[in-house]
Design a protein around this motif. Structure first.
Motif, PDB file in Angstrom:
ATOM      1  N   VAL A  78       0.856  -1.188   0.000  1.00 18.37           N
ATOM      2  CA  VAL A  78       0.000   0.000   0.000  1.00 18.37           C
ATOM      3  C   VAL A  78       0.894   1.241   0.000  1.00 18.37           C
ATOM      4  O   VAL A  78       1.415   1.626   1.048  1.00 18.37           O
ATOM      5  CB  VAL A  78      -0.936   0.041   1.219  1.00 18.37           C
ATOM      6  CG1 VAL A  78      -1.870   1.251   1.125  1.00 18.37           C
ATOM      7  CG2 VAL A  78      -1.741  -1.235   1.340  1.00 18.37           C
ATOM      8  N   PRO A  79       1.125   1.867  -1.158  1.00 20.93           N
ATOM      9  CA  PRO A  79       1.876   3.128  -1.151  1.00 20.93           C
ATOM     10  C   PRO A  79       1.119   4.186  -0.348  1.00 20.93           C
ATOM     11  O   PRO A  79      -0.077   4.397  -0.571  1.00 20.93           O
ATOM     12  CB  PRO A  79       1.958   3.498  -2.635  1.00 20.93           C
ATOM     13  CG  PRO A  79       1.728   2.213  -3.368  1.00 20.93           C
ATOM     14  CD  PRO A  79       0.758   1.436  -2.515  1.00 20.93           C
ATOM     15  N   ALA A  80       1.802   4.819   0.604  1.00 22.32           N
ATOM     16  CA  ALA A  80       1.140   5.805   1.461  1.00 22.32           C
ATOM     17  C   ALA A  80       2.185   6.665   2.150  1.00 22.32           C
ATOM     18  O   ALA A  80       3.317   6.234   2.369  1.00 22.32           O
ATOM     19  CB  ALA A  80       0.269   5.110   2.513  1.00 22.32           C
ATOM     20  N   ALA A  86      -5.745   9.677   5.665  1.00 20.65           N
ATOM     21  CA  ALA A  86      -6.597   8.796   4.858  1.00 20.65           C
ATOM     22  C   ALA A  86      -5.784   7.653   4.260  1.00 20.65           C
ATOM     23  O   ALA A  86      -6.260   6.514   4.179  1.00 20.65           O
ATOM     24  CB  ALA A  86      -7.281   9.602   3.755  1.00 20.65           C
ATOM     25  N   GLN A  87      -4.564   7.943   3.843  1.00 22.27           N
ATOM     26  CA  GLN A  87      -3.717   6.893   3.286  1.00 22.27           C
ATOM     27  C   GLN A  87      -3.302   5.890   4.352  1.00 22.27           C
ATOM     28  O   GLN A  87      -3.262   4.674   4.103  1.00 22.27           O
ATOM     29  CB  GLN A  87      -2.491   7.509   2.616  1.00 22.27           C
ATOM     30  CG  GLN A  87      -2.809   8.308   1.370  1.00 22.27           C
ATOM     31  CD  GLN A  87      -1.569   8.894   0.717  1.00 22.27           C
ATOM     32  OE1 GLN A  87      -0.439   8.595   1.089  1.00 22.27           O
ATOM     33  NE2 GLN A  87      -1.776   9.754  -0.275  1.00 22.27           N
ATOM     34  N   VAL A  88      -3.001   6.366   5.543  1.00 22.98           N
ATOM     35  CA  VAL A  88      -2.664   5.458   6.639  1.00 22.98           C
ATOM     36  C   VAL A  88      -3.860   4.580   6.983  1.00 22.98           C
ATOM     37  O   VAL A  88      -3.741   3.366   7.181  1.00 22.98           O
ATOM     38  CB  VAL A  88      -2.187   6.245   7.877  1.00 22.98           C
ATOM     39  CG1 VAL A  88      -1.917   5.301   9.043  1.00 22.98           C
ATOM     40  CG2 VAL A  88      -0.937   7.053   7.558  1.00 22.98           C
ATOM     41  N   GLN A  89      -5.036   5.201   7.035  1.00 25.22           N
ATOM     42  CA  GLN A  89      -6.245   4.422   7.325  1.00 25.22           C
ATOM     43  C   GLN A  89      -6.495   3.368   6.258  1.00 25.22           C
ATOM     44  O   GLN A  89      -6.919   2.243   6.550  1.00 25.22           O
ATOM     45  CB  GLN A  89      -7.447   5.355   7.433  1.00 25.22           C
ATOM     46  CG  GLN A  89      -8.726   4.667   7.879  1.00 25.22           C
ATOM     47  CD  GLN A  89      -8.624   4.115   9.281  1.00 25.22           C
ATOM     48  OE1 GLN A  89      -8.312   4.846  10.227  1.00 25.22           O
ATOM     49  NE2 GLN A  89      -8.863   2.814   9.439  1.00 25.22           N
ATOM     50  N   ALA A  90      -6.226   3.707   4.995  1.00 27.58           N
ATOM     51  CA  ALA A  90      -6.416   2.744   3.912  1.00 27.58           C
ATOM     52  C   ALA A  90      -5.505   1.533   4.081  1.00 27.58           C
ATOM     53  O   ALA A  90      -5.903   0.403   3.778  1.00 27.58           O
ATOM     54  CB  ALA A  90      -6.157   3.420   2.565  1.00 27.58           C
ATOM     55  N   ALA A  91      -4.279   1.754   4.574  1.00 27.79           N
ATOM     56  CA  ALA A  91      -3.364   0.632   4.801  1.00 27.79           C
ATOM     57  C   ALA A  91      -3.877  -0.273   5.915  1.00 27.79           C
ATOM     58  O   ALA A  91      -3.815  -1.506   5.811  1.00 27.79           O
ATOM     59  CB  ALA A  91      -1.977   1.166   5.149  1.00 27.79           C
ATOM     60  N   VAL A  92      -4.399   0.315   6.993  1.00 28.93           N
ATOM     61  CA  VAL A  92      -4.972  -0.481   8.081  1.00 28.93           C
ATOM     62  C   VAL A  92      -6.191  -1.246   7.578  1.00 28.93           C
ATOM     63  O   VAL A  92      -6.369  -2.438   7.882  1.00 28.93           O
ATOM     64  CB  VAL A  92      -5.336   0.424   9.272  1.00 28.93           C
ATOM     65  CG1 VAL A  92      -6.059  -0.369  10.359  1.00 28.93           C
ATOM     66  CG2 VAL A  92      -4.080   1.083   9.839  1.00 28.93           C
ATOM     67  N   ASP A  93      -7.019  -0.590   6.789  1.00 28.66           N
ATOM     68  CA  ASP A  93      -8.202  -1.253   6.231  1.00 28.66           C
ATOM     69  C   ASP A  93      -7.807  -2.411   5.319  1.00 28.66           C
ATOM     70  O   ASP A  93      -8.497  -3.440   5.275  1.00 28.66           O
ATOM     71  CB  ASP A  93      -9.055  -0.250   5.463  1.00 28.66           C
ATOM     72  CG  ASP A  93      -9.715   0.786   6.363  1.00 28.66           C
ATOM     73  OD1 ASP A  93      -9.699   0.593   7.592  1.00 28.66           O
ATOM     74  OD2 ASP A  93     -10.232   1.790   5.832  1.00 28.66           O
ATOM     75  N   ARG A  94      -6.708  -2.255   4.567  1.00 28.45           N
ATOM     76  CA  ARG A  94      -6.241  -3.352   3.717  1.00 28.45           C
ATOM     77  C   ARG A  94      -5.860  -4.547   4.574  1.00 28.45           C
ATOM     78  O   ARG A  94      -6.173  -5.698   4.232  1.00 28.45           O
ATOM     79  CB  ARG A  94      -5.049  -2.900   2.888  1.00 28.45           C
ATOM     80  CG  ARG A  94      -4.410  -4.011   2.028  1.00 28.45           C
ATOM     81  CD  ARG A  94      -5.247  -4.372   0.825  1.00 28.45           C
ATOM     82  NE  ARG A  94      -5.213  -3.306  -0.150  1.00 28.45           N
ATOM     83  CZ  ARG A  94      -4.266  -3.180  -1.100  1.00 28.45           C
ATOM     84  NH1 ARG A  94      -3.311  -4.079  -1.187  1.00 28.45           N
ATOM     85  NH2 ARG A  94      -4.299  -2.177  -1.942  1.00 28.45           N
ATOM     86  N   ALA A  95      -5.166  -4.301   5.685  1.00 26.54           N
ATOM     87  CA  ALA A  95      -4.761  -5.406   6.568  1.00 26.54           C
ATOM     88  C   ALA A  95      -5.963  -6.127   7.146  1.00 26.54           C
ATOM     89  O   ALA A  95      -6.069  -7.360   7.071  1.00 26.54           O
ATOM     90  CB  ALA A  95      -3.871  -4.873   7.686  1.00 26.54           C
ATOM     91  N   THR A  96      -6.898  -5.385   7.721  1.00 28.43           N
ATOM     92  CA  THR A  96      -8.050  -6.032   8.351  1.00 28.43           C
ATOM     93  C   THR A  96      -9.013  -6.607   7.323  1.00 28.43           C
ATOM     94  O   THR A  96      -9.621  -7.652   7.547  1.00 28.43           O
ATOM     95  CB  THR A  96      -8.783  -5.046   9.266  1.00 28.43           C
ATOM     96  OG1 THR A  96      -9.189  -3.897   8.507  1.00 28.43           O
ATOM     97  CG2 THR A  96      -7.882  -4.601  10.415  1.00 28.43           C
ATOM     98  N   GLY A  97      -9.151  -5.942   6.179  1.00 31.09           N
ATOM     99  CA  GLY A  97     -10.047  -6.437   5.157  1.00 31.09           C
ATOM    100  C   GLY A  97      -9.536  -7.691   4.475  1.00 31.09           C
ATOM    101  O   GLY A  97     -10.314  -8.571   4.117  1.00 31.09           O
ATOM    102  N   THR A  98      -8.217  -7.781   4.309  1.00 33.59           N
ATOM    103  CA  THR A  98      -7.634  -8.926   3.623  1.00 33.59           C
ATOM    104  C   THR A  98      -7.407 -10.102   4.561  1.00 33.59           C
ATOM    105  O   THR A  98      -7.689 -11.261   4.205  1.00 33.59           O
ATOM    106  CB  THR A  98      -6.297  -8.540   2.967  1.00 33.59           C
ATOM    107  OG1 THR A  98      -6.514  -7.458   2.050  1.00 33.59           O
ATOM    108  CG2 THR A  98      -5.680  -9.710   2.212  1.00 33.59           C
ATOM    109  N   PHE A  99      -6.933  -9.822   5.771  1.00 37.42           N
ATOM    110  CA  PHE A  99      -6.501 -10.895   6.661  1.00 37.42           C
ATOM    111  C   PHE A  99      -7.384 -11.088   7.894  1.00 37.42           C
ATOM    112  O   PHE A  99      -7.168 -12.004   8.683  1.00 37.42           O
ATOM    113  CB  PHE A  99      -5.054 -10.655   7.103  1.00 37.42           C
ATOM    114  CG  PHE A  99      -4.086 -10.581   5.953  1.00 37.42           C
ATOM    115  CD1 PHE A  99      -3.886 -11.670   5.125  1.00 37.42           C
ATOM    116  CD2 PHE A  99      -3.383  -9.414   5.697  1.00 37.42           C
ATOM    117  CE1 PHE A  99      -2.994 -11.612   4.067  1.00 37.42           C
ATOM    118  CE2 PHE A  99      -2.489  -9.345   4.637  1.00 37.42           C
ATOM    119  CZ  PHE A  99      -2.295 -10.443   3.815  1.00 37.42           C
TER     120      PHE A  99
END
Length: 312
Positions: A78-80, A86-99
């Motif tokens: 996740v480039p951020a 918002a970019q930091v939140q997107a990275a956290v969302d990627r972690a919880t959404g994927t795993f």
């Protein structure tokens, strides 16, 4: 998901773990270079599923390849920029959404500048400090709702020896790291009611990473790590070990406590010696024009796990 998401909403989102192989889910911020990249590889060796974050998409892909080769169960990129909430939140969302959950957060993103206080450009000083202080705040703000809802998890922040001492011509970085450590210590106090949520800081001394070559400078030369110089892999092991053995502040350098004691107990002696010693042992003999380095934008060509220095 936003930082204001209710605990019930977060708990629902995290209800079903989906981690391949059941390993840890680790978010590494500042993963494209130096200690952050070495930490990502270290967790990969331990079978973690990784979400890698940095400003440089190109070198982030290289770091992901290193992690896959080291044995990571899965890798997401996740480039951020840590200064963009918002970019930091997107990275956290990627972690919880994927795993399905988030077990460990490693925050290693930082930038550095050399120059006397009156010579450093105000915007450079501000950016160095903001990256450490506001960036760390943004990381905490995005990750804490998840860890509180889980009632478990670990945050490990890469601090510095310079969070406990000062050095001339490094005022921007010193201010950044002292402020960051104050934020860390405050959060450690605020989380006392959650015994399974841990925040640790690891403070390395001189480490052979590319940060010295990427730093902003108005001194006419670049810096290099002062001895004793450690490898980023050694510091990364200290970072990964904090998951099993959390610490408020772990000094990663056998001379760090001695240097800190000198700073606190013998300030006149320390002040007389630190400048000359830094010029001899912490400055390169090269010649460079004034530069903002990677303070405002990444320099992918200079990003790697190690710098051009020998380390132990």
């Amino acid at each position: 998901m936003t930082a204001e998401t209710t605990a019930n909403d977060v708990e629902a989102a995290l209800a079903v773990p989906t981690t391949p192989g059941g390993g840890q889910v680790v978010l590494v911020i500042g993963a494209s270079s130096g200690i952050g990249r070495a930490s990502a590889i270290e967790f990969a060796r331990r079978g973690a599923s990784l979400v890698l974050v940095s400003r440089s998409a190109t070198t982030l892909a290289d770091a992901a390849a290193d992690c896959r080769a080291a044995g990571a169960a899965a890798v997401e990129c996740v480039p951020a920029d840590v200064l963009d909430p918002a970019q930091v939140q997107a990275a956290v969302d990627r972690a919880t959404g994927t795993f399905g959950r988030l077990d460990v957060v490693v925050h290693a993103a930082t930038v550095m500048a050399y120059g006397r206080i009156e010579d450093v450009q105000p915007e450079v000083f501000e950016r160095v400090v903001d990256t450490a202080v506001l960036g760390t705040f943004n990381v905490f703000r995005a990750t804490l709702p998840v860890l509180r809802a889980q009632r478990r998890g670990h945050v490990v922040v890469v601090s510095s020896l310079l969070a406990s001492i000062t050095a001339p011509t490094m005022g921007a970085y010193v201010t950044a790291k002292w402020g960051q450590l104050g934020l860390i210590r405050t959060l450690q106090q605020e989380l006392r009611e959650l015994p399974d949520v841990h925040v640790s800081a690891v403070a390395p001394g001189g480490t052979t990473t590319p940060i010295y070559d990427q730093a902003a400078t108005v001194l006419g030369n670049t810096g290099h790590p002062p001895p004793p110089v450690y490898t980023p892999e050694r510091v990364a092991r200290a970072v990964a070990d904090r998951v099993a053995n959390p610490r408020r502040l772990k000094q990663s350098g056998f001379l760090n406590p001695v240097i800190i004691a000198g700073f606190r107990l013998f300030p006149p002696v320390f002040d007389a010696l630190v400048g000359p010693l830094l010029r001899v042992f912490g400055m390169s003999r090269d010649t460079v024009p004034p530069t903002t380095g990677n303070v405002f934008a990444p320099v992918p060509g200079k990003e790697s796990t190690r710098g051009d220095y020998w380390g132990i």
